[in-house]
Design an enzyme around this catalytic site. Structure first.
Site, PDB file in Angstrom:
ATOM      1  CG  ASP A 292      -2.204   0.725   1.021  1.00 61.97           C
ATOM      2  OD1 ASP A 292      -2.248   1.608   0.136  1.00 61.97           O
ATOM      3  OD2 ASP A 292      -3.188   0.411   1.726  1.00 61.97           O
TER       4      ASP A 292
ATOM      5  CD  GLU B 235       0.391   6.596  -3.155  1.00 60.53           C
ATOM      6  OE1 GLU B 235      -0.104   6.905  -2.071  1.00 60.53           O
ATOM      7  OE2 GLU B 235       0.210   5.499  -3.685  1.00 60.53           O
TER       8      GLU B 235
ATOM      9  CG  ASP C  76      -7.809   4.792  -0.520  1.00 58.12           C
ATOM     10  OD1 ASP C  76      -7.703   3.565  -0.726  1.00 58.12           O
ATOM     11  OD2 ASP C  76      -7.110   5.396   0.303  1.00 58.12           O
TER      12      ASP C  76
END
Length: 820
Positions: A399, A402, A472
């Site tokens: 997760d 980035e 998300d």
């Protein structure tokens, strides 16, 4: 007279000398200087050309993070024609204009493919004390040309003409500076700093904040598939994923104990609903100060090894959440911090206490690590291996790759990484952090294929066994609609594995009271979830996930109820197609294929160029997801990755909801591309392409059409991907054109296939003679079936079939209306 002749001779000699010095031929191509710019044309292959431009007499070194291909020895020629220096390969010509420094690309068949609109621009830039440049280059595209790719975006468009992106990796947008054109070429801008991409009718621009040089690759694959193949040849091939990754995956934010995790798998097995994997989300490590400790430290996970064994004993797999940041009390933080391996900017989690909104008076101190540092990548793996891999964890949910950049400050990009400022390498962060896990696991073991689920990606990431999801996103119909072009453009960026949170991530707006989970009984959410589940069945990974609602099937009702049955039908359809999906996976690995295919990749039909609501899954199945509410009204929800955590509903959201009859049939419009005929997957009806049709739908039915000439294998009904071998497969032939399909099989979860341990069986359909020829089996592997049965079926309203005994040797079967 003699004096004149001597002067003329001198002028001629100088002119010849000038031409002779116009360029320098190298082993790879040519070097030349135009005004103050040094330009190099490098031939990487007959179809791939690298262009490098820099300011002359300014030394620099450039080692690509994305490109791993070494230039292959390629025959080429160079000639000068006036102001043009022309480099020719067997496939393309590249010209450099000595007057203005512009480069153009041509092919014998297609003529001019792409030209630079202007010369490169270099602007002085001080990058934390390092004198460098901002760099830009413009190109001229044809007016009727469409381009695709550039990563994953949430704007909902298919073609990337007339778009503008500020390319900086974020939660829901993954930028890959590579696009493919309907003219059959691809362009890769090899730069990792924040980059502006802008396409207008006048010019197409790449402008990067930091770069010692302009560096790009032109690839002429003669088609979008061919250009994607060139890009993978340049940046790395996609390895095979395990068969079990293509089954159904259940997840949510988050399971809070090992009993809950095991209980979910057990419940699916009791219900007889297929399931191959479950995912443990964050905070199994307990405190936010121990964020991403890579250990089960929560008291609710007292015996994680037993938990994993219990899941494996039920023939399921588990992957766990790991992050790019570490809490201040973790062992990783304590080891990396003194070595300067942590980056100082706001990242998740901000608060040391698990509350929303975050408590700023109790900061977690979490910092993202520097994956550009090879030692840091090894330290990352050391703890991952010891704390989780050694327990038997099957894969990684990486997760925030980035990574999360919260409360940004102008100086954040001044952070120093192993390769320079964070600004210089910002967009390649996911490539390096995902690559570190892949490469270290490959060194540790070849018995288990690497499987990574990640939130971000960059050019070349396909080589690291990673499936990227869209972050998300909201639980809305609008968000669902946007996922289709997002996934297709991501695929067209040469990265084939992609998925989205089935049902959307933020779904609290559908709860009748504050965060009580009743959305699964809310017809508005039930309809959205079913349609998203049907779409998910035709993505490279089928994974249900989100917050504020438990997504397990038993929360939506029970057997015999329309919504429950529709979810089961979608999952079982996915499992029946596993032989088709796994064989497509081999096409991805072996022939640079794609799972999700924009219609423009396969059909010369201008009506499909910007079509963003249909696609091909593999080369045979046209998928037209239902992306508009048919039984309920659409709910608009506006939130982002920060505000979406709010758990308070409005008074309107708390009203009693009217009952909905999901048994009523509905209808939708589907466009069938021209150039072929199509079979309705459900009814067998054959329909000519090149027209929009209205088709009947039901809550349990996604519109699917199969191209004539297709051959599709269907597997047995199973509870998990490897429950039954493929001893008896249905082989369905869709007549109307000749067709071919290759069935691929191997050991399902190791790297022996790289050593040749696999088999293929090719099916060829001759439409004129109505004959299916099954080839000799090629190859072998441990556990391979030597004998099997195929039920060969001719698709249509009045389907016909014939049973075939197959022992590995070529055989043929003739099908006609009398066959039974």
């Amino acid at each position: 007279m003699k004096k004149f002749n001597l002067t003329l001779l001198l002028i001629v000699c100088l002119a010849v000398l000038g031409h002779a010095q116009a360029y320098q031929k190298t082993d790879l191509g040519i070097k030349s200087i135009v005004d103050s710019t040094a330009i190099e044309i490098q031939v990487y292959s007959p179809t791939t050309i690298r262009i490098v431009k820099s300011l002359k007499e300014v030394p620099f070194t450039k080692e690509s993070l994305s490109v791993i291909k070494e230039p292959q020895k390629t025959a080429f020629s160079v000639k000068q024609d006036g102001d043009l220096i022309i480099v020719k390969t067997a496939k393309i010509d590249v010209s450099l204009n000595k007057q203005n420094g512009k480069v153009s690309f041509f092919s014998k068949k297609a003529g001019n493919l792409l030209s630079e609109e202007s010369s490169a621009v270099f602007t002085d830039f001080n990058d934390v004390g390092n004198k460098t440049y901002s760099v830009s280059q413009t190109f001229k595209l044809n007016q009727d040309e469409d381009i695709y790719g550039l990563g994953q975006h949430q704007h909902g468009k298919m073609s990337q003409r007339n778009t503008k992106f500020n390319m900086v990796q974020s939660n829901k947008d993954d930028y890959v500076p590579f696009f493919v054109s309907t003219k059959g070429y691809g362009l890769f801008w090899d730069n990792y700093s924040p980059t502006l991409f802008e396409d207008t009718p006048e010019a197409t621009l790449f402008k990067s904040e930091v770069g010692d040089c302009v560096d790009y690759y032109f690839m002429f694959g003669e088609s979008m598939d061919g250009s994607i193949a060139c890009m993978r040849d340049l940046t790395g091939q996609a390895p095979m994923f395990p068969l079990w990754t293509y089954g159904f995956w259940q997840s949510k934010e988050r399971y809070k104990s090992q009993n809950e995790v095991v209980g979910v798998v057990k419940k699916y097995r009791e219900l007889g609903v297929p399931l191959d994997g479950i995912i443990q989300d964050w905070q199994y490590w307990d405190s936010n100060y121990l964020w991403n400790a890579m250990e089960f430290l929560s008291p609710q996970y007292r015996d994680p090894k037993r938990m994993i064994e219990n899941i494996h004993n039920m023939n399921a797999h588990i992957i766990v959440s790991i992050w790019s940041s570490f809490g201040s009390k973790t062992k990783q933080f304590q080891e990396m911090e003194p070595k300067g391996m942590l980056l100082d900017f706001g990242t998740w989690p901000l608060s040391g206490i698990d509350v929303w909104p975050p408590r700023r008076d109790y900061l977690s101190g979490a910092k993202a690590y520097d994956p550009f540092n090879p030692e840091a990548r090894d330290i990352y793996w050391k703890y991952l291996n010891k704390g989780l891999f050694s327990l038997g964890i099957d894969g990684w949910w990486m997760d925030s790759t980035e990574p999360d950049h919260m409360n940004p400050k102008p100086t954040d990009f001044d952070n120093k990484t192993y390769l320079g400022s964070l600004r210089k390498v910002r967009n390649a962060y996911p490539l390096m952090t995902v690559g570190g896990v892949y490469e270290n696991q490959r060194k540790a073991s070849s018995d288990k294929r690497v499987f990574i689920l990640t939130r971000s990606a960059f050019a070349g990431q396909q080589r690291y066994g990673a499936n990227t999801w869209t972050g998300d996103i909201n639980s809305t119909w609008d968000a669902l609609r946007r996922q289709i072009p997002a996934g297709l453009n991501f695929t067209l960026s040469a990265i084939p594995h992609w998925n989205s949170d089935i049902g959307g991530f933020f779904a609290n707006a559908y709860n009748n009271t504050d965060g009580d989970g009743t959305a699964t009984k809310n017809p508005s959410y039930q309809e959205l979830y079913v349609r998203w589940m049907q779409f998910g069945a035709f993505c490279p990974m089928m994974r249900s996930h989100g917050t504020q609602i438990s997504r397990e099937i038993y929360h939506f009702g029970e057997k015999g109820e329309p919504v429950y049955d529709a979810i089961v039908k979608a999952i079982e359809l996915r499992y029946s197609l596993l032989p088709y999906i796994y064989s497509t996976s081999w096409e991805v690995t072996n022939k640079q294929g794609s799972f999700m295919r924009a219609l423009a990749m396969d059909f010369d039909d201008k009506k499909v160029r910007n079509m963003n609501n249909e696609y091909m899954f593999g080369t045979s199945i046209l998928v037209a997801p239902i992306v508009n509410a048919q039984y309920t009204s659409e709910k608009a929800v506006k939130s982002n990755e920060y505000s979406g955590w709010e758990k308070t509903n409005s008074e309107d959201d708390r009203k009693t909801l009217p009952a909905v009859d999901f048994t009523q049939p509905k209808s939708t419009k589907v466009y069938l591309p021209a150039g072929t005929a199509w079979f309705n997957f459900w009814t067998g009806e054959k329909i000519d392409g090149g027209q929009e049709i209205t088709t009947e739908t039901k809550i349990d039915m996604i519109p699917l059409y199969v191209k004539q000439g297709s051959i599709i294998p269907f597997g047995p009904q199973v509870q998990f991907a490897t429950e039954k071998n493929w001893e008896s497969l249905l082989i369905r032939v869709y007549p109307g054109a000749n067709g071919e399909f290759t069935l691929y099989e191997d050991e399902n979860d190791n790297y022996n296939y790289e050593k040749g341990a696999y088999s293929t069986i090719t099916f060829k359909w001759n439409d004129k003679s109505k004959t299916l020829t099954i080839s000799d089996r090629k190859g072998s592997f441990s556990g391979m079936l030597n004998n099997r049965k195929f039920k060969v079926e001719l698709a249509g309203k009045d389907s016909t079939y014939k049973d075939v005994e197959y022992k590995g040797k070529a055989t043929s079967v003739k099908l006609n209306s009398q066959t039974r």
